[in-house]
Design a protein around this motif. Structure first.
Motif, PDB file in Angstrom:
ATOM      1  N   GLN A  54       0.851  -1.188   0.000  1.00 32.46           N
ATOM      2  CA  GLN A  54       0.000   0.000   0.000  1.00 32.46           C
ATOM      3  C   GLN A  54       0.889   1.240   0.000  1.00 32.46           C
ATOM      4  O   GLN A  54       1.896   1.299   0.693  1.00 32.46           O
ATOM      5  N   GLU A  60       1.040  10.422   4.408  1.00 30.62           N
ATOM      6  CA  GLU A  60       0.130   9.292   4.561  1.00 30.62           C
ATOM      7  C   GLU A  60       0.854   8.165   5.271  1.00 30.62           C
ATOM      8  O   GLU A  60       1.831   7.634   4.753  1.00 30.62           O
ATOM      9  N   PRO A  61       0.401   7.799   6.468  1.00 33.79           N
ATOM     10  CA  PRO A  61       1.120   6.778   7.232  1.00 33.79           C
ATOM     11  C   PRO A  61       1.001   5.407   6.562  1.00 33.79           C
ATOM     12  O   PRO A  61       0.026   5.123   5.883  1.00 33.79           O
ATOM     13  N   LEU A  63       0.215   1.686   6.357  1.00 28.19           N
ATOM     14  CA  LEU A  63      -0.863   0.990   7.049  1.00 28.19           C
ATOM     15  C   LEU A  63      -0.341  -0.263   7.735  1.00 28.19           C
ATOM     16  O   LEU A  63       0.605  -0.894   7.300  1.00 28.19           O
ATOM     17  N   ARG A  64      -0.940  -0.583   8.854  1.00 27.46           N
ATOM     18  CA  ARG A  64      -0.634  -1.786   9.588  1.00 27.46           C
ATOM     19  C   ARG A  64      -1.913  -2.587   9.760  1.00 27.46           C
ATOM     20  O   ARG A  64      -2.995  -2.030   9.649  1.00 27.46           O
ATOM     21  N   TRP A  69      -1.120  -5.142   4.574  1.00 26.64           N
ATOM     22  CA  TRP A  69      -0.976  -3.977   3.690  1.00 26.64           C
ATOM     23  C   TRP A  69       0.386  -3.836   3.019  1.00 26.64           C
ATOM     24  O   TRP A  69       0.483  -3.225   1.967  1.00 26.64           O
TER      25      TRP A  69
ATOM     26  N   TYR B 181      -6.356  10.017  11.881  1.00 29.11           N
ATOM     27  CA  TYR B 181      -6.133   9.509  10.515  1.00 29.11           C
ATOM     28  C   TYR B 181      -7.418   8.869   9.989  1.00 29.11           C
ATOM     29  O   TYR B 181      -7.406   7.729   9.552  1.00 29.11           O
ATOM     30  N   ALA B 184      -7.330   7.243   6.448  1.00 36.00           N
ATOM     31  CA  ALA B 184      -6.180   6.448   6.007  1.00 36.00           C
ATOM     32  C   ALA B 184      -6.563   5.051   5.524  1.00 36.00           C
ATOM     33  O   ALA B 184      -6.045   4.591   4.509  1.00 36.00           O
ATOM     34  N   CYS B 185      -7.457   4.377   6.209  1.00 35.34           N
ATOM     35  CA  CYS B 185      -7.801   3.015   5.797  1.00 35.34           C
ATOM     36  C   CYS B 185      -8.735   3.072   4.586  1.00 35.34           C
ATOM     37  O   CYS B 185      -9.663   3.870   4.568  1.00 35.34           O
ATOM     38  N   LEU B 199      -0.619   4.801  17.018  1.00 26.98           N
ATOM     39  CA  LEU B 199      -0.698   3.700  16.063  1.00 26.98           C
ATOM     40  C   LEU B 199      -2.142   3.305  15.818  1.00 26.98           C
ATOM     41  O   LEU B 199      -2.997   3.467  16.681  1.00 26.98           O
ATOM     42  N   PHE B 200      -2.358   2.811  14.624  1.00 27.70           N
ATOM     43  CA  PHE B 200      -3.680   2.263  14.307  1.00 27.70           C
ATOM     44  C   PHE B 200      -3.510   1.098  13.348  1.00 27.70           C
ATOM     45  O   PHE B 200      -2.484   0.970  12.681  1.00 27.70           O
TER      46      PHE B 200
END
Lengths: 517, 250
Positions: A54, A60-61, A63-64, A69, B181, B184-185, B199-200
């Motif tokens: 991703q 934009e962080p 994803l975890r 991802w 965020y 973000a997803c 964190l997420f």
């Protein structure tokens, strides 16, 4: 009503149940081949996101959890995967072209039913491994994909020469244009089948799109093995009339009577009555070089190379062109580009029918190609209107796709069954392989040139169209010698017929006198 | 047997009862051999050899353990022992235990999912990353030594209150990372779940699964194979009878 029932009787006397099923089996065999190809082009977006992590950057962080991802790194991003996907397309076309030359030769030397069945089943397995197995075992590797695509191209090439040769065996020259013109719709129907199957199962995962289309192709191979009759000789039916029909001035009805004698209901035919024309020894196959040197093979091969370049460029680039030129959504662009296929099918049928009536193919093809030039120019100048664009596209498809369908099917079959080799040897599959193989070489050149013109040189789309116009013109030029020859022979024939009719008239005017006297 | 003893372990481990202490250690050894899982890790983090002194009785962790019913001090930990099946650590005080940055490399805190307070005062750590406290959603109190670099994990945005003093920095009450965020997803197939300070996680929505949550539902494999297989066999048989049965082979 009377004429319809008469036509029905004519059809029944001309065609047996074998003709119907041979038409359907070969049609769907090639359609399934095309469906697996369409699968690949329709899952490109999905597969490139499966191959990549991703996207993430400073704002934009990432994803975890990583496993969901970020775990796959065949490419850094989908845009990096794009050239590779294009590469796979070219790889396929090149190995398909090479394969066509080989498969054509094989088709004339071995049982075409077995070659076709084996080709379908093996190709299905390769597609399954490419799209499904690699996903199940999580093997994502560029070399593996390329090798599988080369294999797939080679195996898929068994399709076209075999199905055209089988159709050529069953349908004679007098109806070949129309029948094969209609039959050429198989590629487009395959695309539609492929697109439908993919859209039905893509939600389960892209691997199931490959699983379904490859399983259907495999099933088709098995059915062909048990059902397909590659030649009328095998069931004791006569081969269709062929060769140059210059002196064939008998009325169709007269021909029908002749054919009516042959067992047109072979179901009733039991093993006890031995077939009249059945021969157990198969004529020896012509060599590859002999096939190349058959009259008409080289001009038509070269012309098809130019024409397939244009035709396939449309196939590959049309949705993208519509998307980038007019800003239409990709789904809309995909839908509208179907009209090109529709035009091609209608063009193939009408062109085929006309050439059947004229008993000459070159004049029809050249006329259509010359009309293709303004239609291409007209299409490139299409306004930003979906209806007008679709109509112009169908017209272009009619004049480009139509002759392309004719050359690759009906004309190839004519060339492979011409008088020179009639009855003495098998050449049909080899010739079809040569014509379509050369055509595919042209198509792969197009795959390189079009992106080069458009992306590398940053030229306007108009230049791409000028290139298409040039190639279409070259197509016509390649056929020109044949056109000249055919027109000349037509003139001779017309003169001959006129003279004969005049003579008959003279005789007729004399006869009653003599009878009366 | 082990699990049963384990529950009584903190009670028995009081000084002065040498026999029960011996029994406890024997059992601990057994447990270590048998389960090698989270529990021994938690045990070891509560009894780090580098911690010279026992838990000081003026700290946050000691205080929270005293105030509430069912919590017990165990080594450097404050453990909730009310649930019979398994205990969980709610507080951990590693002040003065000579903790370096390398300590967090193997994420030793990962299993302490109910940790609420973490004290790391007087240690030579330079940075406490958010990955070190990943998954600790209940963590609402962290005390780290005030260094040039060392700050609250996840950054200032990850905490509601940041109290910086000469020796320690306090990080109080996590903020909601998912609110920060919220785009973000990929919204069509996944949703955001808090995963500790700053964190997420993006987890697949109900019905979605697989890499990037691209898959939805399960393919009806057996129905497909049965349908295709049977229709192939029937079609092949019918067409053979219709067509190829009449083929004369040499």
């Amino acid at each position: 009503m009377a004429s319809i029932s008469q036509m029905w009787r004519q059809l029944k006397s001309k065609y047996s149940i074998y003709h119907v099923f041979v038409f359907l089996l070969t049609f769907f065999s090639y359609a399934f081949f095309h469906a697996t190809r369409k699968t690949f082009s329709n899952i490109k977006t999905t597969i490139s996101s499966e191959w990549t992590p991703q996207f993430c950057n400073a704002t934009e962080p990432c994803l975890r959890p990583e496993k969901i991802w970020m775990a796959r790194h065949l490419f850094d991003s989908s845009s990096d995967a794009e050239p590779f996907l294009g590469w796979l397309d070219s790889t396929f076309l090149i190995s398909y072209a090479v394969g066509l030359y080989i498969s054509g030769v094989l088709g004339d030397r071995f049982d075409m039913r077995k070659v076709l069945s084996l080709g379908m089943c093996l190709s299905a397995i390769v597609v399954f491994v490419f799209g499904c197995l690699t996903e199940w075992i999580h093997l994502y590797s560029q070399p593996v994909y390329v090798i599988l695509f080369v294999l797939n191209g080679l195996l898929q090439s068994t399709g076209w020469p075999c199905v055209v040769a089988i159709m050529g065996n069953w349908f004679g020259k007098s109806t070949r244009g129309l029948v094969l013109g209609a039959w050429s719709a198989c590629a487009s129907v395959g695309n539609i089948i492929g697109a439908l199957l993919v859209s039905q199962v893509l939600d389960y995962g892209y691997e199931y799109a490959f699983l379904v289309t490859s399983a259907v192709l495999f099933a088709g191979g098995i059915i062909n093995f048990f059902a397909l009759v590659p030649s009328p000789k095998e069931v004791g039916l006569p081969e269709p009339e062929d060769g140059d029909d210059d002196d064939d001035d008998s009325e169709p009805s007269g021909e029908e009577d002749e054919n009516g004698v042959t067992p047109r209901t072979p179901l009733v035919q039991t093993d006890t009555d031995p077939p009249v024309t059945f021969t157990q020894t198969r004529p020896q196959a012509i060599s590859f070089f002999q096939a190349v040197l058959l009259p008409g093979v080289i001009p038509y091969s070269l012309s098809y190379a130019c024409l397939k370049l244009v035709n396939y460029s449309f196939f590959f680039w049309l949705p993208f062109y519509l998307h980038s030129q007019y800003g239409w959504k990709e789904t809309v662009a995909d839908e509208i580009s179907i009209y090109y296929d529709v035009g091609g099918i209608i063009g193939g049928m009408i062109g085929g029918y006309l050439s059947d009536r004229m008993k000459k193919r070159a004049p029809t093809v050249v006329t259509m190609l010359l009309l293709a030039l303004p239609s291409l120019w007209g299409y490139s100048a299409s306004p930003n209107n979906k209806t007008i664009n679709a109509v112009l596209m169908a017209v272009a498809g009619f004049f480009i796709g139509g002759p392309a369908n004719l050359i690759s099917s009906a004309i190839s079959a004519d060339l492979g069954r011409q008088d020179l080799i009639k009855g003495n040897s098998e050449a049909l599959s080899t010739v079809t392989g040569i014509v379509d193989g050369t055509g595919s070489v042209g198509a792969s050149v197009g795959q390189i040139v079009v992106p080069l013109l458009h992306k590398q040189l940053h030229l306007d789309w108009h230049w791409v169209f000028y290139f298409f116009i040039l190639m279409t013109l070259l197509t016509a030029v390649c056929i020109l010698p044949l056109l000249v020859r055919e027109v000349r022979s037509m003139k001779c024939f017309l003169n001959y017929q006129l003279r004969r009719q005049a003579a008959a008239l003279v005789q007729d005017t004399h006869r009653p006198h003599s009878l009366n006297s | 047997m082990c699990a049963k003893d384990e529950t009584s372990r903190p009670k028995m481990a009081k000084p002065g009862r040498s026999f029960t202490t011996l029994l406890f250690f024997v059992c601990c050894l057994l447990c270590l051999l048998l389960t090698r899982g989270q529990k021994d890790e938690r045990m070891s983090i509560c009894h780090l050899s580098s911690c010279g002194s026992p838990l000081a009785d003026d700290g946050k962790v000691y205080g929270m353990c005293q105030g509430r019913h069912g919590l017990q001090v165990w080594g450097r930990c404050c453990v909730n022992v009310t649930e019979n099946t398994h205990n969980f650590t709610v507080g951990l005080d590693l002040s003065g235990c000579n903790i370096h940055d390398e300590f967090f490399q193997e994420s030793p805190l990962l299993t302490l999912t109910h940790l609420q307070a973490l004290v790391l005062d007087n240690n030579p750590i330079t940075v406490l990353s958010s990955e070190a406290v990943a998954g600790l959603t209940e963590l609402n109190y962290i005390s780290v030594p005030t260094h040039s670099n060392c700050s609250c994990p996840g950054g200032e945005e990850a905490w509601n209150h940041l109290i910086r003093s000469v020796n320690t920095t306090l990080c109080l009450k996590q903020t909601s990372t998912c609110t920060r965020y919220n785009e973000a997803c990929p919204a069509s197939s996944s949703h955001c779940v808090e995963d500790g300070p700053g964190l997420f996680l993006c987890l697949c929505k109900e019905g979605y699964h697989g890499y990037k949550c691209l898959r939805q539902g399960t393919f009806p494999m057996s129905a497909f194979l049965a349908g295709l297989g049977s229709s192939t066999v029937i079609l092949a048989a019918v067409l053979w009878v219709l067509l190829r049965r009449h083929v004369k082979t040499a």
